[in-house]
Design a protein around this motif. Structure first.
Motif, mmCIF file in Angstrom:
data_model
loop_
_atom_site.group_PDB
_atom_site.id
_atom_site.type_symbol
_atom_site.label_atom_id
_atom_site.label_comp_id
_atom_site.label_asym_id
_atom_site.label_seq_id
_atom_site.Cartn_x
_atom_site.Cartn_y
_atom_site.Cartn_z
ATOM 1 N N LYS A 204 0.828 -1.207 0.000
ATOM 2 C CA LYS A 204 0.000 0.000 0.000
ATOM 3 C C LYS A 204 0.862 1.257 0.000
ATOM 4 O O LYS A 204 0.552 2.241 -0.682
ATOM 5 N N ILE A 205 1.953 1.225 0.760
ATOM 6 C CA ILE A 205 2.859 2.380 0.759
ATOM 7 C C ILE A 205 3.485 2.564 -0.616
ATOM 8 O O ILE A 205 3.661 3.689 -1.091
ATOM 9 N N PHE A 206 3.821 1.461 -1.272
ATOM 10 C CA PHE A 206 4.345 1.542 -2.641
ATOM 11 C C PHE A 206 3.351 2.236 -3.565
ATOM 12 O O PHE A 206 3.747 2.953 -4.492
ATOM 13 N N ALA A 207 2.059 2.017 -3.323
ATOM 14 C CA ALA A 207 1.040 2.627 -4.179
ATOM 15 C C ALA A 207 0.903 4.124 -3.933
ATOM 16 O O ALA A 207 0.523 4.869 -4.841
ATOM 17 N N THR A 208 1.207 4.580 -2.707
ATOM 18 C CA THR A 208 1.004 5.991 -2.378
ATOM 19 C C THR A 208 2.141 6.885 -2.844
ATOM 20 O O THR A 208 1.966 8.111 -2.913
ATOM 21 N N THR A 209 3.310 6.334 -3.159
ATOM 22 C CA THR A 209 4.432 7.191 -3.565
ATOM 23 C C THR A 209 4.145 7.933 -4.862
ATOM 24 O O THR A 209 4.679 9.016 -5.087
ATOM 25 N N LEU A 210 3.284 7.357 -5.717
ATOM 26 C CA LEU A 210 2.989 7.999 -6.997
ATOM 27 C C LEU A 210 2.160 9.263 -6.801
ATOM 28 O O LEU A 210 2.286 10.210 -7.575
ATOM 29 N N VAL A 211 1.279 9.299 -5.797
ATOM 30 C CA VAL A 211 0.419 10.464 -5.582
ATOM 31 C C VAL A 211 0.915 11.335 -4.426
ATOM 32 O O VAL A 211 0.269 12.322 -4.085
ATOM 33 N N MET A 212 2.019 10.972 -3.830
ATOM 34 C CA MET A 212 2.577 11.773 -2.738
ATOM 35 C C MET A 212 3.090 13.108 -3.294
ATOM 36 O O MET A 212 3.651 13.152 -4.388
ATOM 37 N N PRO A 213 2.852 14.220 -2.572
ATOM 38 C CA PRO A 213 3.435 15.492 -3.012
ATOM 39 C C PRO A 213 4.943 15.363 -3.210
ATOM 40 O O PRO A 213 5.662 14.894 -2.327
ATOM 41 N N VAL A 214 5.420 15.774 -4.372
ATOM 42 C CA VAL A 214 6.806 15.533 -4.759
ATOM 43 C C VAL A 214 7.777 16.178 -3.773
ATOM 44 O O VAL A 214 8.776 15.566 -3.364
ATOM 45 N N LEU A 215 7.484 17.407 -3.365
ATOM 46 C CA LEU A 215 8.422 18.112 -2.506
ATOM 47 C C LEU A 215 8.516 17.499 -1.116
ATOM 48 O O LEU A 215 9.516 17.697 -0.415
ATOM 49 N N VAL A 216 7.484 16.747 -0.692
ATOM 50 C CA VAL A 216 7.580 16.034 0.582
ATOM 51 C C VAL A 216 8.649 14.949 0.480
ATOM 52 O O VAL A 216 9.500 14.799 1.361
ATOM 53 N N GLY A 217 8.609 14.173 -0.604
ATOM 54 C CA GLY A 217 9.644 13.168 -0.816
ATOM 55 C C GLY A 217 11.018 13.782 -0.975
ATOM 56 O O GLY A 217 12.016 13.258 -0.457
ATOM 57 N N VAL A 218 11.081 14.919 -1.677
ATOM 58 C CA VAL A 218 12.363 15.609 -1.862
ATOM 59 C C VAL A 218 12.926 16.051 -0.518
ATOM 60 O O VAL A 218 14.132 15.903 -0.252
ATOM 61 N N PHE A 219 12.068 16.576 0.355
ATOM 62 C CA PHE A 219 12.557 16.995 1.674
ATOM 63 C C PHE A 219 13.080 15.797 2.468
ATOM 64 O O PHE A 219 14.118 15.897 3.134
ATOM 65 N N GLY A 220 12.369 14.671 2.413
ATOM 66 C CA GLY A 220 12.836 13.476 3.112
ATOM 67 C C GLY A 220 14.192 13.019 2.611
ATOM 68 O O GLY A 220 15.065 12.618 3.399
ATOM 69 N N LEU A 221 14.397 13.091 1.295
ATOM 70 C CA LEU A 221 15.691 12.715 0.723
ATOM 71 C C LEU A 221 16.784 13.702 1.139
ATOM 72 O O LEU A 221 17.921 13.303 1.420
ATOM 73 N N LEU A 222 16.446 14.989 1.180
ATOM 74 C CA LEU A 222 17.428 15.985 1.635
ATOM 75 C C LEU A 222 17.815 15.760 3.093
ATOM 76 O O LEU A 222 18.978 15.944 3.485
ATOM 77 N N ALA A 223 16.813 15.344 3.905
ATOM 78 C CA ALA A 223 17.089 15.117 5.321
ATOM 79 C C ALA A 223 18.052 13.958 5.540
ATOM 80 O O ALA A 223 18.745 13.901 6.560
ATOM 81 N N GLY B 227 21.205 13.799 -7.529
ATOM 82 C CA GLY B 227 19.999 13.991 -6.739
ATOM 83 C C GLY B 227 18.732 13.754 -7.532
ATOM 84 O O GLY B 227 17.745 13.204 -7.016
ATOM 85 N N ILE B 228 18.713 14.163 -8.799
ATOM 86 C CA ILE B 228 17.545 13.940 -9.658
ATOM 87 C C ILE B 228 17.302 12.445 -9.832
ATOM 88 O O ILE B 228 16.162 11.964 -9.726
ATOM 89 N N LEU B 229 18.367 11.695 -10.092
ATOM 90 C CA LEU B 229 18.224 10.243 -10.252
ATOM 91 C C LEU B 229 17.745 9.599 -8.951
ATOM 92 O O LEU B 229 16.872 8.724 -8.967
ATOM 93 N N LEU B 230 18.303 10.037 -7.829
ATOM 94 C CA LEU B 230 17.901 9.476 -6.532
ATOM 95 C C LEU B 230 16.423 9.712 -6.277
ATOM 96 O O LEU B 230 15.696 8.796 -5.854
ATOM 97 N N ALA B 231 15.943 10.924 -6.532
ATOM 98 C CA ALA B 231 14.535 11.242 -6.301
ATOM 99 C C ALA B 231 13.628 10.476 -7.253
ATOM 100 O O ALA B 231 12.573 9.962 -6.856
ATOM 101 N N HIS B 232 14.018 10.375 -8.513
ATOM 102 C CA HIS B 232 13.190 9.642 -9.478
ATOM 103 C C HIS B 232 13.108 8.158 -9.126
ATOM 104 O O HIS B 232 12.044 7.542 -9.263
ATOM 105 N N VAL B 233 14.204 7.582 -8.664
ATOM 106 C CA VAL B 233 14.165 6.178 -8.250
ATOM 107 C C VAL B 233 13.290 6.024 -7.012
ATOM 108 O O VAL B 233 12.527 5.056 -6.885
ATOM 109 N N PHE B 234 13.354 6.977 -6.085
ATOM 110 C CA PHE B 234 12.520 6.920 -4.882
ATOM 111 C C PHE B 234 11.037 6.891 -5.234
ATOM 112 O O PHE B 234 10.257 6.135 -4.648
ATOM 113 N N PHE B 235 10.625 7.703 -6.209
ATOM 114 C CA PHE B 235 9.212 7.767 -6.563
ATOM 115 C C PHE B 235 8.780 6.630 -7.493
ATOM 116 O O PHE B 235 7.640 6.150 -7.401
#
Length: 528
Positions: free
Chosen positions: A74-93, A121-129
């Motif tokens: 279910k978490i895998f399904a939510t990454t597609l609709v998650m606000p992008v900048l939230v994931g970006v902030f988590g990766l920056l942290a 960083g772009i590749l890391l974020a794209h792989v995360f999503f």
């Protein structure tokens, strides 16, 4: 027709400003040639890393049962609709210059091997999503393998490698072209990720170049020409994906939900466990960092800041209105197309439904650019920012409404058309008595998906946002740009909780409704 007219009008405005006679500068100018090449290069590398990493994860999920497996999927399904900048902030942290990994390496006397700003960083974020998204798609393909094939593999004593070679890989191979194409398209049209993590002119995509040309340089001709170039490329990619996306061959066997083991080995168990652990840690750790970072000394300052509440109010209003517009437009399109299908006019129905998905080849920033150029001839564009942002977000959510509601609405028409005609049910009465009872769950799902996409969108608001009108994504981007990481953490956790809360609320509401319906049915049976 209103949707087609709006998109065509935006396209005409782009063509009027582009002056296509000068199109040769796209490949003669070294900067624009680099922008185009980099767009393809980063999308290809992102797709390759995401899909190659998704294959062992999907195989491990299909082979193993473990605690919290359904929650992880279910978490895998939510990454597609998650606000992008939230994931970006988590990766920056975690991976940022002052993130958790950097601090850990510093204590060990080791310098961080890469910078999160730029291509890495772009590749890391794209792989995360996209790795969770690709894993879920491939997992669904593996779950469609008939039970008879699993039993036969176990009966023959096939090893994990032999089963992969003769049973699982053919099924994956059917889906890989479509999955690769979809992930490539998502990475190619990525805007917020590149905008937040791009390392300057060296790491600029076409969409970011459009934004810079209009927002900073006010070079309308270059912006319009790049927008048309982006739309042509997206259209070509979409047609390619459609040709590659072949449906899975139907099988006479039944799908098995029991775990039927072939000859197993310690190496197979170990590799599957490592793949699952890697995926879980990679996806969950940034989300956990968002939650932990959001509890800090700046929380009270942010929550007492009028700018935060103004951005939250604007986000909720834009997301709500855009979702309502998208839902209404989608229902109107499907109401017409399903009637045509019942009358055996499938080709015309396909053309009508195509109007709902036209935004797939017209990225939000491109459409925003066209509307900006169109409306500036008649009035102050920024005074219409509300309207434009709502329309663009509604059109971006429309394809998901059409995909979610197409089959349920067609089935309702096929099952109840004659009954409704005999009872004289039509219009609002038919919707309230018949359609709402059967469609309330897919309607809620479509609304929640549109709502979350609009809540996290940065493409439209980035062009039209101002000090008086900004949403949470734009506010978060401004905080990240000024390195106010504690305040950004509070905004990030707010957006994450809104995302998870909405999906949990929808799921809980319909589970409760289904439970009540089942209880009422049992009560009626008892009375009878």
């Amino acid at each position: 027709m209103a949707i087609a007219a709006l998109v065509i009008a935006a396209l005409v405005a782009l063509l009027n400003h582009a002056q296509l006679g000068d199109v040769s500068f796209l490949w003669q100018d070294s900067y624009y040639r680099h922008v185009t090449q980099f767009s393809f290069y980063q999308a290809f590398l992102s797709m390759l890393l995401s899909v190659v990493g998704a294959i062992p994860v999907a195989l491990a999920l299909s082979r193993r049962d473990f605690f919290a497996k359904s929650a992880l999927i279910k978490i895998f399904a939510t990454t597609l609709v998650m606000p992008v900048l939230v994931g970006v902030f988590g990766l920056l942290a975690i991976y940022g210059n002052s993130g958790l990994l950097s601090r850990l390496l510093t204590t060990l006397g080791i310098s961080q091997p890469f910078s999160i700003y730029g291509l890495g960083g772009i590749l890391l974020a794209h792989v995360f999503f996209n790795l969770p998204y690709a894993s879920r798609l491939l997992y669904q393909a593996l779950e469609s393998i008939p039970a008879e094939q699993h039993k036969l593999c176990a009966h023959l004593g096939l090893s994990a490698w032999d089963k992969f070679r003769w049973v699982e890989w053919p099924r994956l191979r059917q889906q890989l072209p479509a999955v690769c194409g979809l992930v490539f398209m998502l990475c190619f049209t990525s805007f917020a990720t590149v905008m937040a993590l791009g390392g300057g002119p060296k790491s600029t995509t076409i969409e970011l170049a459009i934004y810079q040309a209009i927002k900073f340089d006010f070079d309308l001709q270059s912006g319009a020409l790049l927008a048309i170039w982006q739309m042509l490329l997206c259209g070509s990619l979409a047609l390619t994906i459609q040709k590659l996306a072949k449906p899975l061959a139907t099988s006479s066997g039944q799908v098995s939900y029991e775990r039927i083991s072939s000859r197993d080995s310690k190496l197979a168990k170990y590799s599957d466990s490592m793949a699952i652990i890697f995926a879980a840690v990679f996806v969950l750790s940034p989300l956990l960092m968002v939650l932990l970072s959001g509890i800090n000394s700046s929380a009270l300052d942010v929550l007492s800041d009028a700018r935060f509440w103004s951005a939250l109010k604007h986000s909720l209003l834009v997301a709500s209105l855009a979702s309502i517009v998208a839902l209404g437009a989608g229902i109107a399109i499907l109401h017409t197309s399903r009637r045509l299908r019942v009358l055996a006019m499938g080709r015309r129905a396909n053309h009508i439904e195509l109007l709902g998905t036209i935004i797939l080849i017209t990225p939000g920033l491109v459409l925003s650019t066209g509307l900006f150029l169109l409306l500036r001839q008649f009035s102050d564009v920024f005074s219409l920012a509300w309207l434009i942002v709502i329309i663009v977000n509604a059109l971006m959510g429309l394809p998901y409404v059409v995909k979610t509601l197409a089959q349920p609405m067609l089935h309702i028409e096929q099952q109840y058309q004659y009954l409704c005609a005999s009872l004289g049910l039509r219009g609002w009465q038919r919707f309230r008595i018949v359609e709402w009872r059967a469609l309330h769950k897919p309607l809620a799902q479509a609304f929640s998906i549109c709502f979350m996409f609009a809540m996290g969108d940065l493409s439209a608001i980035a062009l039209f946002g101002s000090q008086d009108f900004r949403t949470l994504p734009l506010y978060l981007y401004q905080l990240l740009g000024s390195y106010q990481m504690d305040a950004a953490a509070v905004v990030s956790v707010t957006m994450l909780l809104l995302s998870v809360g909405l999906f949990s609320l929808v799921e809980w509401a319909f589970k409760t409704r289904s439970h009540r319906s089942g209880s009422n049915a049992k009560a009626k049976e008892t009375v009878c």
